[in-house]
Structure formats: structure tokens, C-alpha cells
Design an enzyme around this catalytic site. Structure first.
Site, short mmCIF file in Angstrom:
data_model
loop_
_atom_site.label_atom_id
_atom_site.label_comp_id
_atom_site.label_asym_id
_atom_site.label_seq_id
_atom_site.Cartn_x
_atom_site.Cartn_y
_atom_site.Cartn_z
N LYS A 184 65.64 47.58 31.20
CA LYS A 184 64.30 48.05 30.83
C LYS A 184 63.56 48.45 32.11
CE LYS A 184 60.22 46.35 30.24
NZ LYS A 184 59.49 47.54 30.74
N GLU A 260 63.17 38.43 41.85
CA GLU A 260 62.64 38.95 43.11
C GLU A 260 61.17 39.26 42.85
OE1 GLU A 260 64.32 38.82 45.72
OE2 GLU A 260 66.38 38.72 45.02
N CYS A 294 57.75 45.68 48.21
CA CYS A 294 57.50 44.25 48.23
C CYS A 294 57.56 43.68 49.65
CB CYS A 294 58.53 43.54 47.36
SG CYS A 294 60.22 43.96 47.82
N GLU A 396 48.31 39.19 47.06
CA GLU A 396 49.05 40.44 47.23
C GLU A 396 48.23 41.61 46.67
OE1 GLU A 396 52.43 41.27 44.59
OE2 GLU A 396 53.55 41.99 46.32
P1 NAD Z 1 55.32 43.79 36.79
O1 NAD Z 1 55.65 42.34 36.87
O2 NAD Z 1 54.01 44.19 36.27
O3 NAD Z 1 56.38 44.58 35.89
C1 NAD Z 1 57.76 44.57 36.20
C2 NAD Z 1 58.56 44.77 34.93
O4 NAD Z 1 58.37 43.64 34.08
C3 NAD Z 1 58.16 45.99 34.12
O5 NAD Z 1 59.33 46.58 33.60
C4 NAD Z 1 57.30 45.39 33.02
O6 NAD Z 1 57.27 46.16 31.84
C5 NAD Z 1 58.02 44.08 32.78
N1 NAD Z 1 57.21 43.02 32.17
C6 NAD Z 1 55.88 42.82 32.31
N2 NAD Z 1 55.50 41.74 31.60
C7 NAD Z 1 56.61 41.25 31.00
C8 NAD Z 1 56.87 40.16 30.11
N3 NAD Z 1 55.91 39.33 29.73
N4 NAD Z 1 58.14 39.97 29.68
C9 NAD Z 1 59.14 40.79 30.08
N5 NAD Z 1 58.96 41.85 30.89
C10 NAD Z 1 57.71 42.07 31.36
O7 NAD Z 1 55.56 44.35 38.28
P2 NAD Z 1 55.26 45.82 38.81
O8 NAD Z 1 53.78 45.98 38.87
O9 NAD Z 1 56.11 46.78 38.08
O10 NAD Z 1 55.85 45.75 40.31
C11 NAD Z 1 55.10 45.35 41.41
C12 NAD Z 1 55.40 43.90 41.76
O11 NAD Z 1 56.81 43.76 41.99
C13 NAD Z 1 54.75 43.44 43.04
O12 NAD Z 1 54.28 42.13 42.87
C14 NAD Z 1 55.89 43.45 44.06
O13 NAD Z 1 55.73 42.58 45.16
C15 NAD Z 1 57.04 43.06 43.20
N6 NAD Z 1 58.31 43.48 43.79
C16 NAD Z 1 59.13 42.55 44.33
C17 NAD Z 1 60.33 42.93 44.94
C18 NAD Z 1 61.26 41.94 45.57
O14 NAD Z 1 62.38 42.29 45.87
N7 NAD Z 1 60.83 40.70 45.78
C19 NAD Z 1 60.68 44.29 44.96
C20 NAD Z 1 59.81 45.21 44.38
C21 NAD Z 1 58.62 44.80 43.79
#
Ligand code: NAD
Length: 492
Positions: A184, A260, A294, A396
């Protein structure tokens, strides 16, 4: 390059059991450069997610499970070739969804997306397992060895910042280890995942091995996956709060989890650093991809003797960043991902100002007097003068921004850098070799760069401590997560 956006003006479909499937419920896919609608996306309902899970189970015990490792890995190489054959389409799709610069999409996102399949298809062939000779009372002994089996049906839930790169970083090792997938993508960035489904289809990946479902998290495809009893593992990259929600949702099924998550990464700049390299490297670590990596650095600690000079030099770098049309070859930075995210970033800027920050540069959004004013652009921003407990120093932001604090000695810098609920990455800039090792090893993070940033060897462990994640990805660490070692004990 051919800049035509694939599927522009049409509907991006789900890919389930080897077929592209529409749905009655559509959502808009918006270009953050000018706010225009690129296309519509078919949201998967719980029945479609259920079909995807069933087809993934069938493929696990069917064609995929019965293939030799060589056959499976040859197909993964074909997927990498297929991404490269449609390179321009992937670049155009990623740029339209995210607004990231041509340079970034062409040199990082898409090449790494293809490389992930090759790397893990090759690496899985040398994945080792344990073997022990065990003494027994009768003196004949026993042979204990382990075989790596796939975990099963794996849900891959990906974020929007590096859409293809981060999704394939999970998919490739999971598929190489023999698992079947329901992926997804973020609702903000559905395009390259859809192209990837086409590439998988054309490469001959059997139906059900790779399924793609579009949608949101809560009460949508994301949650349908994490609560589905047929999903054996969830591998997720995204916000820490989402990780926490997924952990709760997956608890009843006791699913295997790999997370992650977010970061609030620190950079420590000592006065013995190579000044020009430290400034250039720090500017990259703060502003790359509009700060939406990230690993980006949002907290800087600079030794007092060079503090003013460093702040001035970083200001010059920030002000030299060309913000603009992603397709222009000289554009360094595009918009942030969406208006909603821009509002969040700007609200942090406001809170910094209310807390009494000095705005060194930026602090708002640029005005173009053209359609880009409908987009989600933010100025590269530097703040100083805040205490360590200010909101923008603690939380963040995930935008093109940093706060810079002076320090006097090493212990003080380490203490401030580690005073965070996150623990993903850190950078240290020094030419003192002993200090480099000493400080790097004291950072409470999953990865610490010295005199570098985002220099990655894909075999190394990658992940975060504290709120930044659970488990490690990269090389054998990824393969181990996606494998279920089974102990076979043979009495001799
Ligand atoms: P997000 O958590 O809002 O969404 C990520 C994914 O999770 C999306 O596909 C979203 O639809 C899904 N999602 C959201 N709520 C959910 C739920 N309740 N159940 C199942 N799936 C759900 O994150 P984002 O805004 O897309 O990405 C930015 C974040 O990601 C930042 O916090 C960043 O630091 C982090 N990030 C971390 C890494 C790493 O390697 N540590 C890498 C990239 C991004």
C-alpha cells in the site's frame, strides 16, 4: 527526457490476483507544484483487500513457493530491467506526485528503486543459516540445522517522501526471501507503485505474488491490512504515531513487525572540522528533498568559536537554493508534499517565532506570481536562539528547516544531541580521528555519519532507536526479518 506523466487524467487501479481492478470509490491525486489534479485513484475496500490476501496465500503455496531461488531471483532481475526500460515514465510519475526535482528523481529515487531488486536478488543467494553438531547421551549425536522459510504474506505500507525507493527497499528483500506481498503506497504518491505493478505483470511475476492496494490508513486499506488475520507480517515506514497505531492494530494477530519511523536528527559541528565541507554537507543534510528525508538534520549544534561564521555560511547556502519548477535542470528544491503538510510546517515556523526564535533566513513561503502559488512551497529556513525544550527543537517538522544551538564542549554537545525521544541518525563533523570515533559511538541513533551524510552501503544495518523504529533493514538484516528460520534436528 520524455516528460509525459503516465496515466495523467485517468484512474490509477489496484492490482490484485494478477489483474488491474477499479473501484467505485475514487480519490484525487494532486500535484503539489500547482495544486492541479493529476489523476484519480481507485480506493480499495475491505473486500478487495481480502481478495488480495487470499491470492497472496494461494501464490505463496503455489507458483512462487514452488519456484527455485534461481528462478525467483531471475524474475526480480527482470523487474529491475523493467523499471529501467520505463525510466522516464517512473521519473515523470514520481516528480508529478511529489514535486521533487528532476535531479533528485533521476539520480536517487528511480535508480535506487531498480537497484533494490538486483541487490536483494543477488544477496539472498548467500544468506546463511546455522548448523551445529550436538552431543547426545548415547554418543551418536545429532545434527541441528536451520532452513530459512518465508514469513508468509507481508503487508508493505510505505510513505510519500521517497515513494518507489522506500517501497522497493521492503518489497525486494521480502520477495527474494520467498514471501508474497500486499503493498500500500501513500495516498499522496500512488503513481510509481502503479507503474511497478505493470512492470511486475510484464516481467511475469505470477498473479497473487505482488498485490497493490490504494487507499488511506485509518478505516481504509492500511487498517484493513494491519487487522487482517491472513497477513503474517507488517513492514512499515512512516510517522512514529502511525507505527504505534499499527502496533496496536496488529497486536491481536501477533504479527511480525518491522518499523522505520520518524526522526529529529542532530548534527554536531566541532571547531576543528573542515569548515567548507561541514557547511556544504550540512546544507545537504538539512535541505535535500525539501527536508523530507527521514535522515535529514533538523537540530544543529555548532561549537561556539565558529558559531557565527557557520550560521552565516549556512544562511548563504540556504539562500542560494533555487526553488522552482521540478523539471528545470537547475531547480534544487520543489514544494513539500501537500498543502496539509505545508500548513503543518508553517505552524512550526509560527511556534518558533512565538517562542522568540531569531529568523536567520526564510520563515515563510515564496511567492511566484504564477500557478505555483497554488502549490505547497516553503522557504528554506534557519532559526537560532531557542531553548532546547522549544517545540520546534523537540518535534519532527519534516520540512526544509533547522535550528542551530551553540555549544562549548564535547560532552555538552553529546548530551543535547541525545536528549530526544527519537534516535534515527546523526552527523558529526570533525577532523580529529579520536573524537570522531568517540563521539559517533556515543550517539543514541541507528546510524551516525562522520564528515558525510546519506552515504549508504546497502549491506549495513539501517533503522532507528527509541521512537524511530523497531528492527533493522539492509543486507542480511532485511533478509533475516523476512525469513522464518526453522530448526531441523536429526538424531544420528
Ligand atoms: P504516515 O505515517 O502518515 O503514512 C505512512 C503510510 O502509512 C501511508 O501509506 C499511510 O496511508 C499509512 N497509514 C497511515 N495511518 C495508518 C493506519 N492507521 N494503519 C495503517 N496504515 C496507515 O507517514 P508519511 O507522512 O507518509 O511519511 C513521513 C514520515 O515517515 C516521517 O515521520 C518520516 O520521518 C518517516 N520516515 C521514516 C523513514 C525511516 O527510514 N525511518 C523513512 C522515510 C520516512
Amino acid at each position: 527526457m520524455n516528460t509525459t506523466i503516465p496515466h495523467a487524467g485517468s484512474i490509477l487501479k489496484n492490482y490484485v490476483a494478477g489483474e488491474f481492478t477499479a473501484s467505485d470509490k475514487l480519490f484525487e491525486n494532486i500535484n503539489p507544484v500547482d495544486g492541479s489534479i493529476i489523476n484519480h485513484v481507485a480506493e480499495a475496500d475491505s473486500a478487495l483487500v481480502d481478495t488480495a490476501v487470499k491470492s497472496a496465500h494461494a501464490a505463496l503455496h503455489g507458483p512462487w513457493g514452488k519456484m527455485t531461488m534461481d528462478e525467483r531471483c531471475a524474475l526480480l532481475h527482470k523487474v529491475a530491467d523493467g523499471i529501467e526500460a520505463r525510466f522516464d515514465e517512473f521519473v515523470a510519475a514520481e516528480m508529478a506526485d511529489t514535486g521533487k526535482s528532476l535531479f533528485q528523481a533521476r539520480t536517487i529515487d528511480i535508480p535506487r528503486g531498480a537497484a533494490n531488486f538486483r541487490i536483494f536478488a543477488d544477496m539472498v543467494k548467500s544468506q546463511s543459516s546455522d548448523c551445529f553438531h550436538t552431543d547426545t547421551p548415547d554418543g551418536k549425536g545429532a545434527l541441528n540445522y536451520a532452513v530459512n522459510k518465508p514469513l508468509g504474506v507481508v503487508a508493505v505500507i510505505a510513505p510519500w517522501n521517497l515513494p518507489l525507493l522506500l517501497m522497493t527497499w521492503k518489497l525486494a528483500p521480502a520477495m527474494a526471501a520467498g514471501n508474497t506481498i500486499i503493498a500500500k503506497p501513500s495516498e499522496e504518491t500512488p503513481a510509481t507503485a502503479t507503474l511497478l505493478a505493470e512492470v511486475m505483470h510484464d516481467a511475469g511475476i505470477p498473479g497473487g505474488v505482488f498485490n497493490l492496494v490504494h487507499g488511506f490508513g485509518y478505516q481504509s486499506a492500511g487498517e484493513f491490512l494491519t487487522t487482517h488475520p491472513g497477513v503474517d507480517a507488517v513492514t512499515f515506514t512512516g510517522e512514529s504515531s502511525t507505527g504505534s497505531a499499527i502496533m496496536k492494530a496488529s497486536a491481536d494477530g501477533v504479527k511480525a513487525l518491522s518499523f522505520e519511523l520518524g526522526g529529529k536528527n542532530a548534527g554536531i559541528i566541532f571547531d576543528d572540522c573542515d569548515f567548507d565541507e561541514a557547511v556544504a554537507g550540512t546544507a545537504r543534510s538539512v535541505f535535500t528533498n525539501g527536508g523530507q528525508v527521514c535522515l535529514c538534520t533538523e537540530r544543529l549544534y555548532v561549537q561556539r568559536a565558529i558559531f557565527d561564521k557557520f550560521v552565516a555560511a549556512l544562511k548563504d547556502k540556504a539562500e542560494a537554493i533555487k526553488i522552482g519548477w521540478p523539471l528545470d535542470e537547475d531547480t534544487d528544491m520543489g514544494p513539500v508534499i501537500s498543502h496539509k503538510h505545508r500548513d503543518k510546517v508553517l505552524s512550526y515556523f509560527d511556534s518558533a517565532k512565538v517562542d522568540g526564535a531569531t529568523v536567520v533566513t526564510g520563515g515563510g513561503y515564496p511567492v511566484f506570481n504564477d500557478v505555483r502559488d497554488n502549490g505547497a512551497f516553503v522557504q528554506p529556513t534557519i532559526f537560532t536562539g531557542l531553548s532546547e525544550d522549544s517545540k520546534i527543537v523537540k518535534e519532527e517538522v519534516f520540512g526544509p528547516v533547522c535550528h542551530i544551538t551553540p555549544f562549548d564542549d564535547e560532552d555538552e554537545a553529546i548530551a543535547m544531541a541525545n536528549d530526544s525521544k527519537y534516535g534515527l541518525a546523526a552527523t558529526v563533523w570533525t577532523t580529529n580521528l579520536q573524537r570522531a570515533h568517540r563521539v559517533a559511538q556515543q550517539m543514541d541513533v541507528g546510524i551516525c555519519w562522520v564528515n558525510a551524510w546519506y552515504l549508504r552501503d546497502l549491506r549495513t544495518p539501517f533503522g532507528g532507536m527509541k521512537l524511530s523504529g523497531v528492527g533493522r533493514e539492509g543486507g542480511v538484516h532485511s533478509l533475516n526479518f523476512y525469513s522464518e528460520p526453522t530448526n531441523i534436528c536429526i538424531k544420528l
